[in-house]
Motif scaffolding. Structure first.
Motif, mmCIF file in Angstrom:
data_model
loop_
_atom_site.group_PDB
_atom_site.id
_atom_site.type_symbol
_atom_site.label_atom_id
_atom_site.label_comp_id
_atom_site.label_asym_id
_atom_site.label_seq_id
_atom_site.Cartn_x
_atom_site.Cartn_y
_atom_site.Cartn_z
ATOM 1 N N PHE A 43 28.775 29.548 47.575
ATOM 2 C CA PHE A 43 28.568 28.406 46.684
ATOM 3 C C PHE A 43 29.716 28.253 45.683
ATOM 4 C CE2 PHE A 43 24.174 29.173 48.163
ATOM 5 C CZ PHE A 43 23.931 27.907 48.687
ATOM 6 N N MET A 44 30.399 29.354 45.366
ATOM 7 C CA MET A 44 31.581 29.245 44.514
ATOM 8 C C MET A 44 32.697 28.495 45.249
ATOM 9 S SD MET A 44 34.050 32.202 42.924
ATOM 10 C CE MET A 44 34.788 32.486 44.528
ATOM 11 N N ILE A 45 32.924 28.842 46.516
ATOM 12 C CA ILE A 45 33.979 28.192 47.294
ATOM 13 C C ILE A 45 33.673 26.709 47.493
ATOM 14 C CG2 ILE A 45 35.108 28.125 49.556
ATOM 15 C CD1 ILE A 45 34.728 31.184 49.664
ATOM 16 N N LEU A 46 32.385 26.376 47.644
ATOM 17 C CA LEU A 46 32.013 24.967 47.819
ATOM 18 C C LEU A 46 32.429 24.111 46.628
ATOM 19 C CD1 LEU A 46 28.444 25.100 49.447
ATOM 20 C CD2 LEU A 46 30.587 24.386 50.516
ATOM 21 N N ARG A 47 32.644 24.739 45.468
ATOM 22 C CA ARG A 47 33.034 23.989 44.260
ATOM 23 C C ARG A 47 34.503 23.594 44.289
ATOM 24 N NH1 ARG A 47 31.000 27.010 38.995
ATOM 25 N NH2 ARG A 47 31.870 25.090 38.111
ATOM 26 N N GLY A 48 35.289 24.177 45.206
ATOM 27 C CA GLY A 48 36.675 23.740 45.320
ATOM 28 C C GLY A 48 37.621 24.861 45.661
ATOM 29 N N VAL A 49 38.549 24.616 46.584
ATOM 30 C CA VAL A 49 39.485 25.636 47.031
ATOM 31 C C VAL A 49 40.491 25.991 45.943
ATOM 32 C CG1 VAL A 49 41.141 23.997 48.007
ATOM 33 C CG2 VAL A 49 41.006 26.296 48.939
ATOM 34 N N GLU A 50 40.814 25.036 45.050
ATOM 35 C CA GLU A 50 41.776 25.346 43.995
ATOM 36 C C GLU A 50 41.238 26.438 43.074
ATOM 37 O OE1 GLU A 50 40.478 22.323 44.416
ATOM 38 O OE2 GLU A 50 42.071 21.168 45.386
ATOM 39 N N GLN A 51 39.940 26.325 42.726
ATOM 40 C CA GLN A 51 39.328 27.348 41.877
ATOM 41 C C GLN A 51 39.325 28.693 42.581
ATOM 42 O OE1 GLN A 51 35.349 26.606 40.076
ATOM 43 N NE2 GLN A 51 34.731 28.506 41.045
ATOM 44 N N ALA A 52 38.968 28.681 43.875
ATOM 45 C CA ALA A 52 38.916 29.934 44.631
ATOM 46 C C ALA A 52 40.304 30.549 44.759
ATOM 47 C CB ALA A 52 38.320 29.670 46.021
ATOM 48 N N ALA A 53 41.341 29.722 44.984
ATOM 49 C CA ALA A 53 42.696 30.241 45.096
ATOM 50 C C ALA A 53 43.171 30.838 43.771
ATOM 51 C CB ALA A 53 43.648 29.123 45.548
ATOM 52 N N PHE A 54 42.792 30.230 42.657
ATOM 53 C CA PHE A 54 43.152 30.770 41.342
ATOM 54 C C PHE A 54 42.504 32.139 41.136
ATOM 55 C CE2 PHE A 54 41.811 31.384 36.905
ATOM 56 C CZ PHE A 54 43.067 31.509 36.317
ATOM 57 N N ILE A 55 41.220 32.223 41.461
ATOM 58 C CA ILE A 55 40.515 33.507 41.324
ATOM 59 C C ILE A 55 41.165 34.553 42.220
ATOM 60 C CG2 ILE A 55 38.312 34.699 41.742
ATOM 61 C CD1 ILE A 55 36.917 32.086 40.921
ATOM 62 N N ASN A 56 41.568 34.146 43.443
ATOM 63 C CA ASN A 56 42.217 35.081 44.353
ATOM 64 C C ASN A 56 43.509 35.626 43.749
ATOM 65 O OD1 ASN A 56 42.691 36.262 47.158
ATOM 66 N ND2 ASN A 56 44.533 35.033 46.877
ATOM 67 N N THR A 57 44.295 34.765 43.083
ATOM 68 C CA THR A 57 45.539 35.216 42.463
ATOM 69 C C THR A 57 45.258 36.240 41.370
ATOM 70 O OG1 THR A 57 46.577 33.059 42.899
ATOM 71 C CG2 THR A 57 47.601 34.461 41.229
ATOM 72 N N VAL A 58 44.252 35.980 40.530
ATOM 73 C CA VAL A 58 43.898 36.902 39.453
ATOM 74 C C VAL A 58 43.416 38.238 40.024
ATOM 75 C CG1 VAL A 58 42.315 37.309 37.529
ATOM 76 C CG2 VAL A 58 43.337 35.048 37.840
ATOM 77 N N VAL A 59 42.548 38.180 41.046
ATOM 78 C CA VAL A 59 42.004 39.394 41.643
ATOM 79 C C VAL A 59 43.104 40.190 42.341
ATOM 80 C CG1 VAL A 59 40.442 40.270 43.423
ATOM 81 C CG2 VAL A 59 39.666 38.490 41.869
ATOM 82 N N THR A 60 44.052 39.491 42.977
ATOM 83 C CA THR A 60 45.159 40.177 43.651
ATOM 84 C C THR A 60 45.941 41.034 42.660
ATOM 85 O OG1 THR A 60 45.367 38.474 45.349
ATOM 86 C CG2 THR A 60 47.303 39.840 44.936
ATOM 87 N N ILE A 61 46.224 40.479 41.486
ATOM 88 C CA ILE A 61 46.942 41.241 40.453
ATOM 89 C C ILE A 61 46.093 42.436 40.002
ATOM 90 C CG2 ILE A 61 47.856 41.145 38.110
ATOM 91 C CD1 ILE A 61 48.475 38.148 38.654
ATOM 92 N N ALA A 62 44.794 42.196 39.801
ATOM 93 C CA ALA A 62 43.919 43.253 39.291
ATOM 94 C C ALA A 62 43.784 44.417 40.268
ATOM 95 C CB ALA A 62 42.538 42.668 38.985
#
Length: 480
Positions: free
Chosen positions: A144-163
């Protein structure tokens, strides 16, 4: 395309993070124990030289194809279709999608087993009822998070990748600080208290491990339609490959300089936690275990995006039923995402009855990626030989591009041999119903013929292999 699909194009940094986020998942945290079980530093160096060379050549093929065929998006299966026809394109898309689903199941099993390190009564080995319920909640929360938009999911992925890179880098720095040359020398050719095994056997036993940890190298190519600049796709692929390969080699080799090989081979998964615990004590295991949870959740997000994008792009190009080309108001391929997560949920539930879901799904994920990779490499050969997309001034680049693509082809074929016949026929067991349901459905929608003569032969071979695999499963001669 929906209006929301045109916004939020991805930069080079975001695409590179997508590659790194796709590649750094569960595999890197299991490297010390898996390699120590198979070989010492000498064999590990040879294995990484083979795997690194082969996968670098594959990365170069992706980079070249992104430049020569800028009209092709979601390249993993689209390149196979362009080079080898509709049915091979379908097998590539279906195999890649199915393997990604199996990989996502593997991630949830690892999350459960990591939590089982602290709550063994509740989570066990990752396939207990509590672990399955937690996995299902997580799957649908991400959905349901991804359904809200790929841009948001891609941003979260960038943050998580660094973490998630932070604990790996910290572990590498600790291993460097405690580096013991005498211990490394003792382990170099095999170490003490380990069974005798030829160097060829040692290297062969690491091959499927290296395939699994390199999965995701195509992350930027799969998401190429969101790139701000087309040339960023190839650059992100190579940058991500180089960064992740350096980390994986360090995580593999440095523990050999801190403890006997037999001790590293004996630690529980995730073995990087156990290897660090041997050096600094229990806090090291806790620290890495937290990193595993962050890393796997981030990788699951990246692969959920990739799964849905592959199914969506295949439907857009009429290789899958057209219902999976539907997007919601946020530009997300909603139907493809629903199918993906329903299948992942079914596989997660099935782990309750599996004796060794962890390793079986790891190996199946690796093997299902090999066919798409082989077809991409093969198409790279075709493009270079025919000069497709080359300008007159670039003609001198064709011989080297062809050599690179041929090396990628040979490497991928070698990986099929290393995997063994068992996994090849088990993949065919899944391809047959996929063809009958999804491929025939899509072809009927288009009122197109099902197969060319050559494709009919390929389908016949697939059916035969599927029958062999099914009989083997029923009779017990093949065990999952």
């Amino acid at each position: 395309m929906a209006a929301g699909a045109d916004k939020g194009k991805l930069s080079l940094n975001a695409l590179t993070a997508m590659v790194i986020g796709s590649m750094i998942g569960a595999g890197i945290f299991n490297l010390p124990g898996r390699f120590a079980t198979a070989t010492g530093p000498f064999g590990a160096i040879i294995a990484w030289a083979i795997a690194g060379t082969g996968m670098y050549m594959l990365a170069r093929v992706f980079q070249s194809l992104a430049t020569r065929r800028p009209d092709i998006d979601s390249g993993v299966f689209a390149y196979a279709k362009a080079g080898f026809g509709d049915y091979m394109g379908f097998l590539s898309a279906f195999g890649y999608w199915l393997g990604s689903c199996l990989g996502n199941v593997f991630y949830w099993v690892l999350i459960g087993s990591t939590l089982g390190r602290f709550f063994p009564e509740l989570f066990g080995d990752g396939s207990s009822p509590i672990a399955i319920v937690v996995s299902l909640v997580g799957i649908w929360a991400f959905h349901f998070m991804i359904l809200r938009g790929v841009e948001q999911a891609a941003f979260i992925n960038t943050v998580v990748t660094i973490a998630k890179i932070v604990p790996i880098v910290v572990a590498v720095l600790i291993f460097i600080f405690f580096f013991n040359y005498n211990q490394f020398s003792e382990n170099f050719f095999g170490g003490l208290d380990m069974p005798e095994k030829s160097l060829v056997a040692q290297v062969r036993d690491t091959m499927l491990i290296t395939v699994f940890v390199f999965l995701g190298i195509e992350g930027a190519s799969v998401y190429s339609r969101f790139a701000k600049k087309r040339e960023d796709v190839g650059t992100a692929t190579v940058l991500g490959f180089v960064a992740v390969t350096g980390l994986m080699v360090a995580v593999t080799l440095l523990p050999f300089a801190t403890a006997p090989r037999a001790a590293i081979a004996g630690v529980a998964n995730p073995s990087l936690a156990g290897a660090l615990e041997l050096v600094v004590g229990h806090w090291g295991a806790v620290f890495i275990s937290i990193g595993v949870l962050v890393s796997v959740l981030g990788a699951y997000l990246a692969w959920s995006l990739i799964c849905a994008e592959v199914m969506f792009a295949a439907a857009k190009s009429q290789d899958m039923p057209k219902m999976f080309a539907a997007q919601n108001d946020n530009g997300v391929p909603a139907n493809a995402l629903w199918l993906t997560n329903i299948v992942v949920s079914i596989f997660v539930i099935s782990t309750y009855w599996s004796a060794d879901a962890f390793n079986f799904m790891l190996d199946m994920t690796s093997v299902t990626a090999l066919l798409p990779y082989l077809l991409v490499a093969g198409y790279g050969v075709i493009v270079a030989r025919r000069g497709i997309g080359y300008t007159a001034s670039e003609a001198n680049e064709r011989p080297m591009d062809q050599i690179i693509a041929w090396i990628a082809v040979i490497y991928t074929l070698f990986m099929f041999v290393a995997a063994g016949l068992k996994y090849v026929v088990l993949v065919a067991v899944l391809f047959v119903p996929g063809t009958i349901i999804l491929y025939f459905w899509a072809r009927r929608e288009q009122q197109a013929r099902f197969f060319t003569p050559v494709e009919l032969v390929v389908f016949g071979i697939t059916v035969l292999a599927g029958i062999i695999g099914t009989v083997g499963l029923v009779t017990g001669t093949i065990t999952p």
